[in-house]
Motif scaffolding. Structure first.
Motif, mmCIF file in Angstrom:
data_model
loop_
_atom_site.group_PDB
_atom_site.id
_atom_site.type_symbol
_atom_site.label_atom_id
_atom_site.label_comp_id
_atom_site.label_asym_id
_atom_site.label_seq_id
_atom_site.Cartn_x
_atom_site.Cartn_y
_atom_site.Cartn_z
ATOM 1 N N TRP A 21 74.800 49.235 -9.124
ATOM 2 C CA TRP A 21 75.493 48.033 -8.708
ATOM 3 C C TRP A 21 75.424 47.851 -7.198
ATOM 4 C CZ3 TRP A 21 76.453 43.545 -10.377
ATOM 5 C CH2 TRP A 21 77.345 42.701 -9.734
ATOM 6 N N GLN A 22 75.583 48.932 -6.451
ATOM 7 C CA GLN A 22 75.487 48.847 -4.991
ATOM 8 C C GLN A 22 74.105 48.365 -4.572
ATOM 9 O OE1 GLN A 22 76.762 51.369 -6.696
ATOM 10 N NE2 GLN A 22 78.709 51.990 -5.805
ATOM 11 N N ASP A 23 73.069 48.893 -5.212
ATOM 12 C CA ASP A 23 71.698 48.465 -4.909
ATOM 13 C C ASP A 23 71.513 46.982 -5.236
ATOM 14 O OD1 ASP A 23 71.138 51.067 -4.163
ATOM 15 O OD2 ASP A 23 70.076 51.567 -6.030
ATOM 16 N N PHE A 24 72.087 46.554 -6.353
ATOM 17 C CA PHE A 24 72.001 45.163 -6.772
ATOM 18 C C PHE A 24 72.662 44.250 -5.736
ATOM 19 C CE2 PHE A 24 73.466 41.404 -9.003
ATOM 20 C CZ PHE A 24 72.386 41.080 -9.805
ATOM 21 N N VAL A 25 73.877 44.611 -5.322
ATOM 22 C CA VAL A 25 74.607 43.803 -4.343
ATOM 23 C C VAL A 25 73.840 43.760 -3.020
ATOM 24 C CG1 VAL A 25 76.728 43.638 -2.970
ATOM 25 C CG2 VAL A 25 76.857 44.128 -5.431
ATOM 26 N N GLU A 26 73.336 44.895 -2.578
ATOM 27 C CA GLU A 26 72.573 44.927 -1.328
ATOM 28 C C GLU A 26 71.349 44.025 -1.411
ATOM 29 O OE1 GLU A 26 71.647 48.998 -0.359
ATOM 30 O OE2 GLU A 26 73.770 49.516 -0.144
ATOM 31 N N ARG A 27 70.692 44.009 -2.558
ATOM 32 C CA ARG A 27 69.477 43.205 -2.709
ATOM 33 C C ARG A 27 69.780 41.704 -2.734
ATOM 34 N NH1 ARG A 27 64.179 43.282 -3.588
ATOM 35 N NH2 ARG A 27 63.231 41.959 -5.171
ATOM 36 N N PHE A 28 70.887 41.308 -3.366
ATOM 37 C CA PHE A 28 71.126 39.882 -3.605
ATOM 38 C C PHE A 28 72.294 39.288 -2.819
ATOM 39 C CE2 PHE A 28 68.731 41.258 -7.365
ATOM 40 C CZ PHE A 28 67.657 40.387 -7.238
ATOM 41 N N LEU A 29 72.949 40.056 -1.975
ATOM 42 C CA LEU A 29 74.063 39.539 -1.192
ATOM 43 C C LEU A 29 73.626 38.372 -0.307
ATOM 44 C CD1 LEU A 29 77.007 39.632 -0.307
ATOM 45 C CD2 LEU A 29 76.354 41.377 1.381
ATOM 46 N N GLY A 30 72.511 38.520 0.378
ATOM 47 C CA GLY A 30 72.019 37.447 1.249
ATOM 48 C C GLY A 30 71.758 36.165 0.475
ATOM 49 N N LEU A 31 71.227 36.290 -0.714
ATOM 50 C CA LEU A 31 70.963 35.128 -1.559
ATOM 51 C C LEU A 31 72.274 34.415 -1.908
ATOM 52 C CD1 LEU A 31 68.955 33.522 -3.484
ATOM 53 C CD2 LEU A 31 69.794 35.071 -5.248
ATOM 54 N N VAL A 32 73.287 35.176 -2.302
ATOM 55 C CA VAL A 32 74.562 34.578 -2.689
ATOM 56 C C VAL A 32 75.241 33.929 -1.477
ATOM 57 C CG1 VAL A 32 76.845 35.036 -3.679
ATOM 58 C CG2 VAL A 32 74.830 36.135 -4.661
ATOM 59 N N ILE A 33 75.137 34.552 -0.313
ATOM 60 C CA ILE A 33 75.678 33.951 0.914
ATOM 61 C C ILE A 33 74.986 32.611 1.179
ATOM 62 C CG2 ILE A 33 75.787 34.183 3.435
ATOM 63 C CD1 ILE A 33 76.161 37.233 2.961
ATOM 64 N N HIS A 34 73.673 32.604 1.069
ATOM 65 C CA HIS A 34 72.911 31.369 1.288
ATOM 66 C C HIS A 34 73.339 30.287 0.293
ATOM 67 C CE1 HIS A 34 69.633 28.614 2.104
ATOM 68 N NE2 HIS A 34 69.399 28.589 0.798
ATOM 69 N N VAL A 35 73.488 30.652 -0.970
ATOM 70 C CA VAL A 35 73.893 29.676 -1.991
ATOM 71 C C VAL A 35 75.287 29.130 -1.668
ATOM 72 C CG1 VAL A 35 74.468 29.368 -4.438
ATOM 73 C CG2 VAL A 35 72.399 30.624 -3.789
ATOM 74 N N ALA A 36 76.200 29.994 -1.239
ATOM 75 C CA ALA A 36 77.559 29.542 -0.885
ATOM 76 C C ALA A 36 77.497 28.550 0.266
ATOM 77 C CB ALA A 36 78.439 30.743 -0.525
ATOM 78 N N ASN A 37 76.762 28.900 1.296
ATOM 79 C CA ASN A 37 76.654 28.008 2.464
ATOM 80 C C ASN A 37 76.003 26.680 2.086
ATOM 81 O OD1 ASN A 37 77.842 29.837 4.241
ATOM 82 N ND2 ASN A 37 75.890 30.777 4.750
ATOM 83 N N HIS A 38 74.912 26.740 1.351
ATOM 84 C CA HIS A 38 74.178 25.530 0.989
ATOM 85 C C HIS A 38 74.995 24.637 0.049
ATOM 86 C CE1 HIS A 38 70.785 22.917 0.253
ATOM 87 N NE2 HIS A 38 71.013 23.040 -1.035
ATOM 88 N N THR A 39 75.648 25.244 -0.926
ATOM 89 C CA THR A 39 76.442 24.473 -1.884
ATOM 90 C C THR A 39 77.588 23.766 -1.167
ATOM 91 O OG1 THR A 39 75.853 26.026 -3.640
ATOM 92 C CG2 THR A 39 77.743 24.595 -4.048
ATOM 93 N N ALA A 40 78.259 24.475 -0.272
ATOM 94 C CA ALA A 40 79.349 23.859 0.493
ATOM 95 C C ALA A 40 78.802 22.750 1.390
ATOM 96 C CB ALA A 40 80.077 24.912 1.320
ATOM 97 N N GLN A 41 77.724 23.033 2.098
ATOM 98 C CA GLN A 41 77.139 22.051 3.010
ATOM 99 C C GLN A 41 76.714 20.791 2.262
ATOM 100 O OE1 GLN A 41 73.470 23.289 4.823
ATOM 101 N NE2 GLN A 41 73.596 21.749 6.427
ATOM 102 N N SER A 42 76.120 20.950 1.100
ATOM 103 C CA SER A 42 75.652 19.788 0.342
ATOM 104 C C SER A 42 76.804 18.928 -0.159
ATOM 105 C CB SER A 42 74.774 20.221 -0.827
ATOM 106 O OG SER A 42 75.544 20.847 -1.828
ATOM 107 N N ARG A 43 77.993 19.494 -0.210
ATOM 108 C CA ARG A 43 79.183 18.750 -0.625
ATOM 109 C C ARG A 43 80.058 18.350 0.557
ATOM 110 N NH1 ARG A 43 77.235 21.273 -4.684
ATOM 111 N NH2 ARG A 43 77.742 20.800 -6.837
ATOM 112 N N GLY A 44 79.557 18.601 1.778
ATOM 113 C CA GLY A 44 80.293 18.218 2.973
ATOM 114 C C GLY A 44 81.529 19.056 3.223
ATOM 115 N N ILE A 45 81.493 20.305 2.802
ATOM 116 C CA ILE A 45 82.647 21.188 2.938
ATOM 117 C C ILE A 45 82.373 22.230 3.998
ATOM 118 C CG2 ILE A 45 84.073 22.904 1.751
ATOM 119 C CD1 ILE A 45 83.477 21.323 -0.839
ATOM 120 N N GLU A 46 83.322 22.403 4.886
ATOM 121 C CA GLU A 46 83.246 23.397 5.953
ATOM 122 C C GLU A 46 83.928 24.673 5.453
ATOM 123 O OE1 GLU A 46 81.617 24.229 9.458
ATOM 124 O OE2 GLU A 46 81.803 22.143 8.873
ATOM 125 N N LEU A 47 83.187 25.775 5.379
ATOM 126 C CA LEU A 47 83.747 27.038 4.901
ATOM 127 C C LEU A 47 84.174 27.910 6.065
ATOM 128 C CD1 LEU A 47 81.233 28.176 2.129
ATOM 129 C CD2 LEU A 47 83.433 27.040 1.830
#
Length: 182
Positions: A22-48
């Protein structure tokens, strides 16, 4: 793109509950999930802010772990793991952001307020329904899928049978009709 051998092994290790998987999984995909959070919020005009972003990211990983890693077990392996996780993360984050916006717990950017002032001021679901009645059924359906259900242009195009490139302009026209009716 298909599932890589590295991701196939990592996925199987996670499903099997292997040590440190699980730690290896999180390390591998954490950046992807951060990017998705930022992009999803930005596309909806939301400041996180950082704490909300962290909560959204944690929510995605909790969903992946829930029900004995049920979401990971359901992965059909006919795409890349990153693509699958992007879709899962976007859905989780869009749903959570929608809840937070309805409770006014995240800020909508000033420029988006000006551009979409009528739509973002609407707090009452009955008012939204009234405004959506001004739209033809297809427009109303597309607005509902995008703004209330968090579906992507691709998903919407599959449901309504229009090209993906026609969804954005159709949404813009529908938003304009809603603004004019407010």
């Amino acid at each position: 793109m298909s599932l890589s051998e590295i991701d196939r092994i990592l996925l199987q290790r996670c499903i099997d509950g292997a040590p440190r998987a699980w730690q290896d999984f999180v390390e591998r995909f954490l950046g992807l999930v951060i990017h998705v959070a930022n992009h999803t919020a930005q596309s909806r005009g939301i400041e996180l802010d950082d704490s909300v972003r962290d909560d959204l990211i944690a929510e995605v990983f909790l969903v992946l772990l829930a029900n004995d890693r049920g979401v990971l077990r359901r992965f059909r392996r006919n795409s890349s793991l990153a693509t699958y996780l992007t879709v899962v993360a976007r859905r989780v984050i869009a749903r959570r952001l929608s809840d937070l916006v309805q409770r006014n717990m995240v800020a909508v950017r000033e420029s988006d307020l000006q551009a979409d002032s009528q739509a973002t001021r609407i707090e009452d679901r009955e008012e939204v329904e009234r405004l959506m009645q001004r739209l033809d059924p297809q427009e109303s359906n597309i607005v509902r899928m995008y703004h209330l259900e968090g579906k992507s242009y691709h998903e919407i195009s599959q449901v309504v049978g229009l090209s993906e490139n026609s969804i954005g302009p159709l949404l813009s026209r529908a938003r304009q009709k809603m603004r004019e009716g407010a």
